[in-house]
Design a protein around this motif. Structure first.
Motif, PDB file in Angstrom:
ATOM      1  N   VAL A   1      42.662  10.688  63.685  1.00 22.37           N
ATOM      2  CA  VAL A   1      43.142  12.367  63.689  1.00 22.37           C
ATOM      3  C   VAL A   1      44.446  12.345  63.933  1.00 22.37           C
ATOM      4  O   VAL A   1      44.776  13.214  63.547  1.00 22.37           O
ATOM      5  N   ARG A   2      44.527  12.057  65.298  1.00 23.98           N
ATOM      6  CA  ARG A   2      45.688  12.457  65.309  1.00 23.98           C
ATOM      7  C   ARG A   2      46.815  12.474  64.899  1.00 23.98           C
ATOM      8  O   ARG A   2      48.171  13.520  65.266  1.00 23.98           O
ATOM      9  N   ARG A   3      47.779  10.764  64.490  1.00 19.62           N
ATOM     10  CA  ARG A   3      49.093  11.303  63.789  1.00 19.62           C
ATOM     11  C   ARG A   3      48.947  11.516  62.463  1.00 19.62           C
ATOM     12  O   ARG A   3      49.735  12.714  62.132  1.00 19.62           O
ATOM     13  N   PRO A   4      47.413  11.954  61.370  1.00 19.61           N
ATOM     14  CA  PRO A   4      47.640  13.114  60.128  1.00 19.61           C
ATOM     15  C   PRO A   4      47.888  15.026  60.757  1.00 19.61           C
ATOM     16  O   PRO A   4      48.148  15.605  59.832  1.00 19.61           O
ATOM     17  N   LEU A   5      46.998  15.000  61.481  1.00 21.34           N
ATOM     18  CA  LEU A   5      47.363  16.601  61.954  1.00 21.34           C
ATOM     19  C   LEU A   5      48.883  16.385  62.661  1.00 21.34           C
ATOM     20  O   LEU A   5      48.801  17.600  62.373  1.00 21.34           O
ATOM     21  N   ALA A   6      49.393  15.809  63.028  1.00 24.65           N
ATOM     22  CA  ALA A   6      50.321  15.764  63.658  1.00 24.65           C
ATOM     23  C   ALA A   6      51.373  15.610  62.580  1.00 24.65           C
ATOM     24  O   ALA A   6      52.375  16.850  62.421  1.00 24.65           O
ATOM     25  N   ALA A   7      51.525  15.302  61.081  1.00 23.41           N
ATOM     26  CA  ALA A   7      52.343  15.211  60.397  1.00 23.41           C
ATOM     27  C   ALA A   7      51.698  16.508  59.279  1.00 23.41           C
ATOM     28  O   ALA A   7      52.856  17.186  58.733  1.00 23.41           O
ATOM     29  N   LEU A   8      50.820  16.511  59.195  1.00 18.89           N
ATOM     30  CA  LEU A   8      49.994  18.176  58.588  1.00 18.89           C
ATOM     31  C   LEU A   8      51.729  19.481  59.665  1.00 18.89           C
ATOM     32  O   LEU A   8      51.585  20.553  58.691  1.00 18.89           O
ATOM     33  N   GLN A   9      50.794  19.380  60.744  1.00 22.72           N
ATOM     34  CA  GLN A   9      52.115  20.298  61.522  1.00 22.72           C
ATOM     35  C   GLN A   9      53.289  20.118  60.820  1.00 22.72           C
ATOM     36  O   GLN A   9      54.378  21.746  61.066  1.00 22.72           O
ATOM     37  N   MET A  10      53.919  19.229  60.433  1.00 19.74           N
ATOM     38  CA  MET A  10      55.542  19.356  61.027  1.00 19.74           C
ATOM     39  C   MET A  10      55.584  19.364  59.257  1.00 19.74           C
ATOM     40  O   MET A  10      56.327  20.765  58.988  1.00 19.74           O
ATOM     41  N   GLY A  11      54.590  19.305  58.510  1.00 19.74           N
ATOM     42  CA  GLY A  11      54.808  19.877  56.735  1.00 19.74           C
ATOM     43  C   GLY A  11      54.858  21.278  56.720  1.00 19.74           C
ATOM     44  O   GLY A  11      55.580  22.263  56.068  1.00 19.74           O
ATOM     45  N   PHE A  12      53.067  21.787  57.300  1.00 15.99           N
ATOM     46  CA  PHE A  12      53.046  22.815  57.565  1.00 15.99           C
ATOM     47  C   PHE A  12      54.049  24.103  57.898  1.00 15.99           C
ATOM     48  O   PHE A  12      54.743  24.993  57.300  1.00 15.99           O
ATOM     49  N   ILE A  13      55.371  24.095  59.124  1.00 15.73           N
ATOM     50  CA  ILE A  13      56.321  24.413  59.598  1.00 15.73           C
ATOM     51  C   ILE A  13      57.447  24.503  58.424  1.00 15.73           C
ATOM     52  O   ILE A  13      58.110  25.406  58.480  1.00 15.73           O
ATOM     53  N   THR A  14      57.351  22.789  58.371  1.00 17.42           N
ATOM     54  CA  THR A  14      58.672  23.413  57.582  1.00 17.42           C
ATOM     55  C   THR A  14      58.677  23.819  56.348  1.00 17.42           C
ATOM     56  O   THR A  14      59.017  24.632  55.519  1.00 17.42           O
ATOM     57  N   VAL A  15      57.380  24.243  55.526  1.00 17.63           N
ATOM     58  CA  VAL A  15      57.170  24.941  54.355  1.00 17.63           C
ATOM     59  C   VAL A  15      56.789  26.529  55.210  1.00 17.63           C
ATOM     60  O   VAL A  15      57.636  27.452  54.359  1.00 17.63           O
ATOM     61  N   ALA A  16      56.681  26.585  55.754  1.00 14.10           N
ATOM     62  CA  ALA A  16      56.265  28.232  56.478  1.00 14.10           C
ATOM     63  C   ALA A  16      57.877  28.710  57.100  1.00 14.10           C
ATOM     64  O   ALA A  16      58.153  29.744  57.024  1.00 14.10           O
ATOM     65  N   LEU A  17      59.007  27.602  57.486  1.00 18.06           N
ATOM     66  CA  LEU A  17      60.110  28.238  57.565  1.00 18.06           C
ATOM     67  C   LEU A  17      61.365  27.939  56.001  1.00 18.06           C
ATOM     68  O   LEU A  17      62.255  29.461  56.290  1.00 18.06           O
ATOM     69  N   ALA A  18      60.370  27.805  55.211  1.00 18.30           N
ATOM     70  CA  ALA A  18      61.011  28.006  53.779  1.00 18.30           C
ATOM     71  C   ALA A  18      60.873  28.959  52.852  1.00 18.30           C
ATOM     72  O   ALA A  18      59.795  29.178  53.355  1.00 18.30           O
ATOM     73  N   PRO A  19      61.651  29.894  52.709  1.00 21.45           N
ATOM     74  CA  PRO A  19      61.135  31.500  51.967  1.00 21.45           C
ATOM     75  C   PRO A  19      60.985  31.220  50.725  1.00 21.45           C
ATOM     76  O   PRO A  19      61.282  31.498  49.903  1.00 21.45           O
ATOM     77  N   VAL A  20      59.632  30.286  50.862  1.00 20.09           N
ATOM     78  CA  VAL A  20      59.106  30.562  49.180  1.00 20.09           C
ATOM     79  C   VAL A  20      57.772  31.751  49.408  1.00 20.09           C
ATOM     80  O   VAL A  20      57.431  32.401  49.053  1.00 20.09           O
TER      81      VAL A  20
END
Length: 243
Positions: free
Chosen positions: A192-211
Motif C-alpha cells: 500500500v505504500r506506493r499506491p498511497l504515495a501516488a494517491l497523495q501526489m494526484g490529490f495534491i495536483t488536483v487541490a492546487l488546480a483551481p477546479v
C-alpha cells in the motif's frame, strides 16, 4: 589519472546542472514578471532559487562520477526537480489569475516525469545509486513544497502539512535511534505504500488546480491524508521493533 578524470566529470556535470538551474531561475523570473509584476517575480525567484540551489548542492554532494548525472533517466529526474522548484516559487506569490494554474501544472508534470525516469532506468539498465537518491530526495521535496504552496494559496488546510512533516519526523526518529546505538530494522515490504504515495501526489495536483471548490478540497484532504499517516506510524513501529 583516473581520479583526475572523475574530478573533471564531476565539475562538468555539476557546472552544467548549475547553469541550467540558473537559466530556469532567470526564465521563471521573466515569465512571472510578464504575467504578474516584478515584485511577484522577485518573490518567486527568491524561493525557487533556494530550492534550485539545494538541488544542485544535493547532486554535487552525492555525485561520484559525472557520467551518472548525465544519464538520461537522471536527467529526467533533474528536470522533475526543476519543476518542483518552479512550483515552490509560488509560495510567496499571490494567486493571481495569470498564474493560478502554474503550481498544479509544474507539480503535475513532475509527477508524470516521476513515472518516466524509473521506467527509463529499468529499460536501459541504467539504475544507479545516484538515481535512487535523487528520486527519493525529490519525492520528499515535492511532498514539502507543493502542500506549502497549497496552504499559502488557501487550497489546502494547514493540517495537511502533517504529511510533509511525517517524512522528516520519521527520518529524524530513525537517525536519533542510530546515533544512540539502538536497533533499526529494514523497512518491510508493503503493498500500500506506493499506491498511497501516488494517491497523495494526484490529490495534491488536483487541490492546487483551481477546479474543485475549497469547501470540497479541505474536508477531502483530511480524509485522504489519514491512511498515509497511519502507514508512516506503522512503518516506524516496524523498523524500531515495536510491531
Amino acid at each position: 589519472m583516473r581520479e583526475y578524470v572523475y574530478e573533471r566529470r564531476w565539475v562538468a556535470a555539476t557546472g552544467t546542472v548549475g547553469v541550467v538551474a540558473a537559466s530556469v531561475a532567470v526564465g521563471g523570473w521573466m515569465l512571472v514578471a510578464g504575467a504578474v509584476d516584478h515584485t511577484a517575480a522577485n518573490r518567486w525567484v527568491l524561493v525557487a532559487g533556494v530550492v534550485l540551489a539545494y538541488e544542485v548542492g544535493y547532486l554535487a554532494y552525492h555525485l561520484d562520477d559525472g557520467t551518472a548525472a548525465l544519464a538520461l533517466p537522471n536527467l529526467v529526474t533533474l528536470v522533475r526537480g526543476g519543476l518542483y522548484a518552479a512550483a515552490a516559487g509560488f509560495l510567496l506569490v499571490p494567486p493571481a489569475p495569470a498564474v493560478r494554474w502554474a503550481p498544479a501544472v509544474c507539480y503535475g508534470t513532475g509527477i508524470v516525469l516521476d513515472l518516466v525516469d524509473g521506467r527509463l532506468a529499468r529499460r536501459r539498465g541504467r539504475t544507479t545509486d545516484l538515481g535512487a537518491k535523487l528520486d527519493l530526495a525529490f519525492d520528499t521535496l515535492g511532498f514539502l513544497v507543493a502542500p506549502l504552496v497549497g496552504v499559502a494559496w488557501g487550497r489546502l488546510p494547514v493540517a495537511y502539512l502533517s504529511l510533509s512533516a511525517a517524512r522528516y519526523v520519521y527520518r529524524a526518529g530513525i537517525g536519533w535511534r542510530k546515533r544512540r546505538g539502538q536497533p533499526v530494522s529494514d523497512l518491510p515490504e508493503s503493498r500500500v505504500r506506493r499506491p498511497l504515495a501516488a494517491l497523495q501526489m494526484g490529490f495534491i495536483t488536483v487541490a492546487l488546480a483551481p477546479v474543485l471548490p475549497v469547501s470540497v478540497v479541505h474536508p477531502l484532504a483530511l480524509v485522504v491524508v489519514a491512511p498515509s499517516l497511519a502507514v508512516f506510524a506503522r512503518d516506524y513501529l516496524a523498523v524500531t521493533g515495536r510491531r
